[in-house]
Design an enzyme around this catalytic site. Structure first.
Site, PDB file in Angstrom:
ATOM      1  N   ALA A 137       0.854  -1.182   0.000  1.00 32.46           N
ATOM      2  CA  ALA A 137       0.000   0.000   0.000  1.00 32.46           C
ATOM      3  C   ALA A 137       0.896   1.240   0.000  1.00 32.46           C
ATOM      4  O   ALA A 137       2.107   1.156   0.221  1.00 32.46           O
ATOM      5  CB  ALA A 137      -0.915  -0.005   1.228  1.00 32.46           C
ATOM      6  N   GLU A 152       3.692  -5.788   7.369  1.00 34.46           N
ATOM      7  CA  GLU A 152       3.086  -4.646   8.069  1.00 34.46           C
ATOM      8  C   GLU A 152       3.545  -4.517   9.516  1.00 34.46           C
ATOM      9  O   GLU A 152       3.570  -3.415  10.079  1.00 34.46           O
ATOM     10  CB  GLU A 152       1.555  -4.765   8.013  1.00 34.46           C
ATOM     11  CG  GLU A 152       0.945  -4.467   6.662  1.00 34.46           C
ATOM     12  CD  GLU A 152       0.876  -5.681   5.746  1.00 34.46           C
ATOM     13  OE1 GLU A 152       0.173  -5.621   4.732  1.00 34.46           O
ATOM     14  OE2 GLU A 152       1.538  -6.713   6.063  1.00 34.46           O
ATOM     15  N   GLU A 183      -1.861  -9.017  -0.672  1.00 31.81           N
ATOM     16  CA  GLU A 183      -3.302  -9.115  -0.425  1.00 31.81           C
ATOM     17  C   GLU A 183      -4.089  -9.000  -1.731  1.00 31.81           C
ATOM     18  O   GLU A 183      -5.085  -9.704  -1.929  1.00 31.81           O
ATOM     19  CB  GLU A 183      -3.721  -8.024   0.566  1.00 31.81           C
ATOM     20  CG  GLU A 183      -3.165  -8.279   1.963  1.00 31.81           C
ATOM     21  CD  GLU A 183      -3.447  -7.149   2.923  1.00 31.81           C
ATOM     22  OE1 GLU A 183      -4.006  -7.404   4.005  1.00 31.81           O
ATOM     23  OE2 GLU A 183      -3.109  -5.982   2.594  1.00 31.81           O
ATOM     24  N   GLY A 220       0.014  -4.927   0.872  1.00 31.41           N
ATOM     25  CA  GLY A 220      -1.186  -4.811   0.053  1.00 31.41           C
ATOM     26  C   GLY A 220      -1.049  -5.493  -1.297  1.00 31.41           C
ATOM     27  O   GLY A 220      -2.034  -5.965  -1.870  1.00 31.41           O
TER      28      GLY A 220
END
Length: 282
Positions: A82, A148, A128, A125
């Site tokens: 992300a 993370e 994911e 991300g």
């Protein structure tokens, strides 16, 4: 959701260029290729990028001429995570009141199959996003991970839930709590990736081998009836959410429902007559 700033189609290249952070093309009949395109940020998943991705996938899902989608990034990074710069100044009130990352789940509502072609980094991300796809093909350079914890948070886009369903509690706990990366070989062995594409890129090839393999797979899927393909996707996904007895019941009902389609009649007639089926998606 903001509309694209411009739209034009180049027929010769089957290119639809109307986004700032992704590229959308039609390299094969009935196959849409979506390429994440923030090279300077290693395809970090900013909110504008994800809004564009959701819009492009929704349009592909609604397009009767599209049967399958391939999602990829660059050779160096599928998506390195992300966008940390976007997130670092946010407060609890910001993320909670706006349900930050909730729009990431829109991808799971796409009914047509999505194949992730992963090369390079698929971290945070990015991992994911790959896990949200229906099939993952990995290049030998692919590296996955949920790091993370090193940022003082945990995965928020489904990583803990989807990975645990694939590799189990203990291994997921290790990966989430240590932030360890895992390579393509491990991803294949654990069932995260369907397989590693080990062929080398040839001179003149437009796409990386992993993307080429994903396009070949998408074309194979697109050769079948859309209704059966979508029913198959729905049934497999239900296995992840439903008790076995309910999943078996849903599978059987979807199987029964396909006997109301022209494609079932055509497919079985073609088999009996020893000819290739001509599916009409009806």
């Amino acid at each position: 959701m903001p509309m694209p700033s411009r739209t034009f189609v180049t027929a010769a290249a089957n290119v639809v260029a109307n986004y700032q952070n992704i590229l959308v093309t039609r390299p094969r009949p009935a196959v849409t290729l979506v390429t994440l395109n923030r090279p300077k940020a290693l395809n970090a998943l900013s909110s504008p990028l994800f809004n564009e991705l959701n819009q492009a996938l929704a349009l592909a899902d609604q397009d009767k001429d599209v049967s399958a989608v391939v999602l990829t990034g660059s050779e160096k990074a599928f998506a390195a995570g992300a966008d940390i710069k976007e997130m670092q100044s946010k407060t609890f009130a910001d993320v909670y009141s706006k349900d930050f990352l909730a729009n990431w789940t829109a991808l799971r509502s796409v009914r047509k199959p999505i194949i992730a072609a992963v090369s390079g980094y698929a971290l945070g991300g990015g991992a994911e996003l790959a896990l949200m796809c229906d099939i993952i093909l990995a290049s030998p350079t692919a590296r996955f991970g949920l790091p993370e914890i090193t940022l003082g948070v945990i995965p928020g886009g489904g990583g803990t839930q989807r990975l645990a369903g694939i590799v189990g509690k203990s291994r997921t706990m290790e990966l989430v709590l240590t932030g360890r990366h895992f390579d393509a070989e491990e991803a294949e062995r654990w069932g995260v990736a369907s397989r590693v594409v080990r062929t080398e890129k040839k001179e003149g090839d437009e796409h990386l081998p992993v993307v080429q393999e994903a396009l070949d797979m998408a074309s194979k899927i697109a050769s079948f009836g859309q209704l059966a393909v979508q029913a198959g996707k729905e049934s497999v996904n239900a296995a992840l959410d439903l008790p076995l007895s309910e999943g078996l019941r849903l599978e059987r009902r979807l199987f029964h429902s396909l006997f109301a389609t022209n494609d079932q009649k055509e497919g079985m007639s073609a088999f009996a007559e020893k000819r290739k089926a001509d599916f009409t998606n009806s």
